[in-house]
Design an enzyme around this catalytic site. Structure first.
Site, PDB file in Angstrom:
ATOM      1  N   ASP A 122       0.870  -1.154   0.036  1.00 36.09           N
ATOM      2  CA  ASP A 122      -0.266   0.024  -0.085  1.00 36.09           C
ATOM      3  C   ASP A 122       0.749   1.279   0.019  1.00 36.09           C
ATOM      4  O   ASP A 122       2.207   1.103   0.268  1.00 36.09           O
ATOM      5  CB  ASP A 122      -0.918  -0.058   1.218  1.00 36.09           C
ATOM      6  CG  ASP A 122      -1.712   1.350   1.478  1.00 36.09           C
ATOM      7  OD1 ASP A 122      -2.364   1.527   0.460  1.00 36.09           O
ATOM      8  OD2 ASP A 122      -1.773   1.765   2.543  1.00 36.09           O
ATOM      9  N   LEU A 123       0.363   2.241  -0.409  1.00 35.84           N
ATOM     10  CA  LEU A 123       1.214   3.462  -0.333  1.00 35.84           C
ATOM     11  C   LEU A 123       1.009   4.406   0.826  1.00 35.84           C
ATOM     12  O   LEU A 123       2.219   4.636   1.585  1.00 35.84           O
ATOM     13  CB  LEU A 123       0.973   4.199  -1.681  1.00 35.84           C
ATOM     14  CG  LEU A 123       1.615   5.783  -2.076  1.00 35.84           C
ATOM     15  CD1 LEU A 123       3.070   5.394  -2.226  1.00 35.84           C
ATOM     16  CD2 LEU A 123       1.119   6.583  -3.187  1.00 35.84           C
ATOM     17  N   ASP A 124      -0.144   5.031   1.006  1.00 39.10           N
ATOM     18  CA  ASP A 124      -0.335   6.103   1.991  1.00 39.10           C
ATOM     19  C   ASP A 124      -0.371   5.346   3.295  1.00 39.10           C
ATOM     20  O   ASP A 124      -1.132   4.632   3.480  1.00 39.10           O
ATOM     21  CB  ASP A 124      -1.854   6.559   1.599  1.00 39.10           C
ATOM     22  CG  ASP A 124      -2.048   7.586   0.474  1.00 39.10           C
ATOM     23  OD1 ASP A 124      -0.975   8.006   0.007  1.00 39.10           O
ATOM     24  OD2 ASP A 124      -2.897   7.305  -0.312  1.00 39.10           O
ATOM     25  N   THR A 167       1.392  10.116   3.919  1.00 40.96           N
ATOM     26  CA  THR A 167       0.469  10.996   3.262  1.00 40.96           C
ATOM     27  C   THR A 167      -0.935  10.953   3.797  1.00 40.96           C
ATOM     28  O   THR A 167      -1.716  11.857   3.404  1.00 40.96           O
ATOM     29  CB  THR A 167       0.255  10.652   1.846  1.00 40.96           C
ATOM     30  OG1 THR A 167       0.436   9.376   1.523  1.00 40.96           O
ATOM     31  CG2 THR A 167       1.413  11.321   0.999  1.00 40.96           C
ATOM     32  N   LYS A 175      -8.911   6.075   5.895  1.00 39.55           N
ATOM     33  CA  LYS A 175      -7.607   5.258   5.439  1.00 39.55           C
ATOM     34  C   LYS A 175      -7.957   4.218   4.720  1.00 39.55           C
ATOM     35  O   LYS A 175      -8.668   3.271   5.110  1.00 39.55           O
ATOM     36  CB  LYS A 175      -7.020   4.944   6.428  1.00 39.55           C
ATOM     37  CG  LYS A 175      -6.072   6.119   7.533  1.00 39.55           C
ATOM     38  CD  LYS A 175      -5.254   5.431   8.566  1.00 39.55           C
ATOM     39  CE  LYS A 175      -4.411   6.835   9.012  1.00 39.55           C
ATOM     40  NZ  LYS A 175      -3.595   6.520  10.234  1.00 39.55           N
ATOM     41  N   SER A 220      -2.331   0.403  -4.523  1.00 36.89           N
ATOM     42  CA  SER A 220      -2.837   1.405  -3.640  1.00 36.89           C
ATOM     43  C   SER A 220      -4.353   1.919  -4.248  1.00 36.89           C
ATOM     44  O   SER A 220      -4.509   1.869  -5.398  1.00 36.89           O
ATOM     45  CB  SER A 220      -1.741   2.724  -4.114  1.00 36.89           C
ATOM     46  OG  SER A 220      -2.807   3.824  -3.418  1.00 36.89           O
ATOM     47  N   ALA A 221      -5.243   2.563  -3.626  1.00 42.49           N
ATOM     48  CA  ALA A 221      -6.636   3.050  -3.843  1.00 42.49           C
ATOM     49  C   ALA A 221      -6.232   4.392  -4.455  1.00 42.49           C
ATOM     50  O   ALA A 221      -7.270   4.817  -5.132  1.00 42.49           O
ATOM     51  CB  ALA A 221      -7.180   3.065  -2.653  1.00 42.49           C
ATOM     52  N   LYS A 237     -10.744  -1.184  -1.738  1.00 43.03           N
ATOM     53  CA  LYS A 237     -10.661  -2.145  -0.603  1.00 43.03           C
ATOM     54  C   LYS A 237     -11.817  -1.796   0.455  1.00 43.03           C
ATOM     55  O   LYS A 237     -12.159  -0.922   0.535  1.00 43.03           O
ATOM     56  CB  LYS A 237      -9.262  -1.600   0.176  1.00 43.03           C
ATOM     57  CG  LYS A 237      -8.097  -1.609  -0.804  1.00 43.03           C
ATOM     58  CD  LYS A 237      -6.953  -0.977   0.098  1.00 43.03           C
ATOM     59  CE  LYS A 237      -5.540  -0.875  -1.024  1.00 43.03           C
ATOM     60  NZ  LYS A 237      -4.464  -0.439  -0.505  1.00 43.03           N
ATOM     61  N   GLU A 279       0.158  -3.079   4.678  1.00 43.93           N
ATOM     62  CA  GLU A 279      -0.879  -2.382   4.844  1.00 43.93           C
ATOM     63  C   GLU A 279      -1.000  -1.544   5.960  1.00 43.93           C
ATOM     64  O   GLU A 279      -0.681  -2.069   7.185  1.00 43.93           O
ATOM     65  CB  GLU A 279      -2.325  -3.207   4.722  1.00 43.93           C
ATOM     66  CG  GLU A 279      -2.854  -3.155   3.427  1.00 43.93           C
ATOM     67  CD  GLU A 279      -3.536  -1.791   2.962  1.00 43.93           C
ATOM     68  OE1 GLU A 279      -3.729  -0.821   3.671  1.00 43.93           O
ATOM     69  OE2 GLU A 279      -3.886  -1.492   1.796  1.00 43.93           O
ATOM     70  N   ASP A 280      -1.472  -0.269   5.859  1.00 42.91           N
ATOM     71  CA  ASP A 280      -1.693   0.219   7.640  1.00 42.91           C
ATOM     72  C   ASP A 280      -3.242   0.487   7.620  1.00 42.91           C
ATOM     73  O   ASP A 280      -3.608   1.221   8.698  1.00 42.91           O
ATOM     74  CB  ASP A 280      -1.137   1.949   7.457  1.00 42.91           C
ATOM     75  CG  ASP A 280      -1.907   2.590   6.564  1.00 42.91           C
ATOM     76  OD1 ASP A 280      -2.270   2.229   5.385  1.00 42.91           O
ATOM     77  OD2 ASP A 280      -2.124   3.731   6.814  1.00 42.91           O
TER      78      ASP A 280
HETATM   79  C1  BG6 Z   1      -5.735   5.448  -0.049  1.00 41.10           C
HETATM   80  C2  BG6 Z   1      -5.740   6.541   1.040  1.00 41.10           C
HETATM   81  O1  BG6 Z   1      -4.293   5.326  -0.509  1.00 41.10           O
HETATM   82  O2  BG6 Z   1      -5.971   6.517  -1.183  1.00 41.10           O
HETATM   83  C3  BG6 Z   1      -7.392   6.971   1.248  1.00 41.10           C
HETATM   84  O3  BG6 Z   1      -5.476   5.675   2.365  1.00 41.10           O
HETATM   85  C4  BG6 Z   1      -7.713   7.953   0.045  1.00 41.10           C
HETATM   86  O4  BG6 Z   1      -7.264   7.940   2.459  1.00 41.10           O
HETATM   87  C5  BG6 Z   1      -7.478   7.002  -1.136  1.00 41.10           C
HETATM   88  O5  BG6 Z   1      -8.872   8.511   0.142  1.00 41.10           O
HETATM   89  C6  BG6 Z   1      -7.867   7.848  -2.624  1.00 41.10           C
HETATM   90  O6  BG6 Z   1      -6.980   8.635  -2.749  1.00 41.10           O
HETATM   91  P1  BG6 Z   1      -6.826   9.707  -3.887  1.00 41.10           P
HETATM   92  O7  BG6 Z   1      -5.693  10.262  -3.644  1.00 41.10           O
HETATM   93  O8  BG6 Z   1      -7.298   8.973  -5.248  1.00 41.10           O
HETATM   94  O9  BG6 Z   1      -7.643  10.814  -3.528  1.00 41.10           O
HETATM   95 MG    MG Z   2      -2.700   3.182   3.625  1.00 33.62          MG
END
Ligand code: BG6
Ligand code: MG
Length: 218
Positions: free
Chosen positions: A8-10, A16, A44, A115-116, A146, A170-171
């Site tokens: 996962d990224l964020d 972030t 998250k 990542s989402a 997810k 994952e966090d």
């Molecule tokens: C996830 C974050 O990685 O991405 C969420 O944990 C976020 O908080 C989601 O809403 C979507 O991100 P973005 O950058 O497409 O708005």
């Molecule tokens: Mg995350």
């Protein structure tokens, strides 16, 4: 044996999550209510529009806006978020992440992003991380958020790896559930009690090695 690591990224590679929170809190303030860090936890790992619903619910405004207005609110939040991540540097990569990714590459373990976020590419480029990833699956490539396993299943497919050979870092609780539903083991990063369903917990990547990973979950 683990031959593919999906990250996962964020909140796992970069912190972030704080920028997402600040941008949502600013939007909430404009709409006339406070959005607390505790409420922010629920966003998250959740897609942008689902996060907006969480924010609006916190302010009792879930029925207030049309779909078009909600698109506009989400775009406003994203513009603010882009200002934050547009200033990011490699210094914001979380401690221990870079040496771990480099070790995986050096030892032939595949490195995949799951990542989402639709902004994942911007962040990887700002932090100079893109060359370390064999495959990138982000919010522009998946339609189901997810805890649906789509993002991780797609990552394994691109890497040509069986789910049993993959481990997900994952966090977010939604991400751990997505990994389990994809038939993968998982590492809960950051030490939150919400990650208790992960195969193992990792408070920080500092000092973490492939050998430690394999010893603990293989
Ligand atoms: C996830 C974050 O990685 O991405 C969420 O944990 C976020 O908080 C989601 O809403 C979507 O991100 P973005 O950058 O497409 O708005
Ligand atoms: Mg995350």
């Amino acid at each position: 044996m683990i031959t593919c690591c999906i990250f996962d990224l964020d909140g796992v590679i970069v912190d972030t999550a704080k920028y997402h929170y600040l941008a949502w809190a600013a939007l909430a303030r404009e709409l006339g209510f406070e959005f607390t860090p505790e409420q922010g936890e629920a966003t998250k790992g959740v897609s942008r529009m689902a996060s907006l619903d969480i924010v609006l619910r916190a302010g009792g405004l879930e029925e207030r806006f049309t779909p078009e207005e909600k698109e506009r609110l989400a775009a406003e939040k994203n513009a603010r978020y882009l200002e934050y991540i547009g200033r990011m540097t490699a210094d914001e990569v979380l401690p221990g992440v870079l040496p771990f990714l480099q070790e995986l590459k050096a030892r032939g373990v595949k490195v995949v992003l799951g990542s989402a976020s639709k902004n994942a590419g911007v962040i990887l480029d700002r932090c100079g991380l893109r060359p370390l990833f064999d495959h990138i699956v982000d919010g522009t490539l998946v339609s189901k958020a997810k805890p649906d396993p789509e993002v991780f299943a797609k990552g394994a497919e691109l890497a040509d790896e069986a789910p049993a050979a993959c481990v997900v870092f994952e966090d977010a609780a939604a991400g751990i559930e997505a990994a389990t539903r994809a038939g993968m083991r998982s590492v809960g990063v950051g030490g939150s009690p919400l990650l208790c369903k992960a195969t193992m917990q990792l408070p920080t990547f500092e000092g973490f090695t492939l050998e430690m990973l394999r010893n603990q979950i293989d």
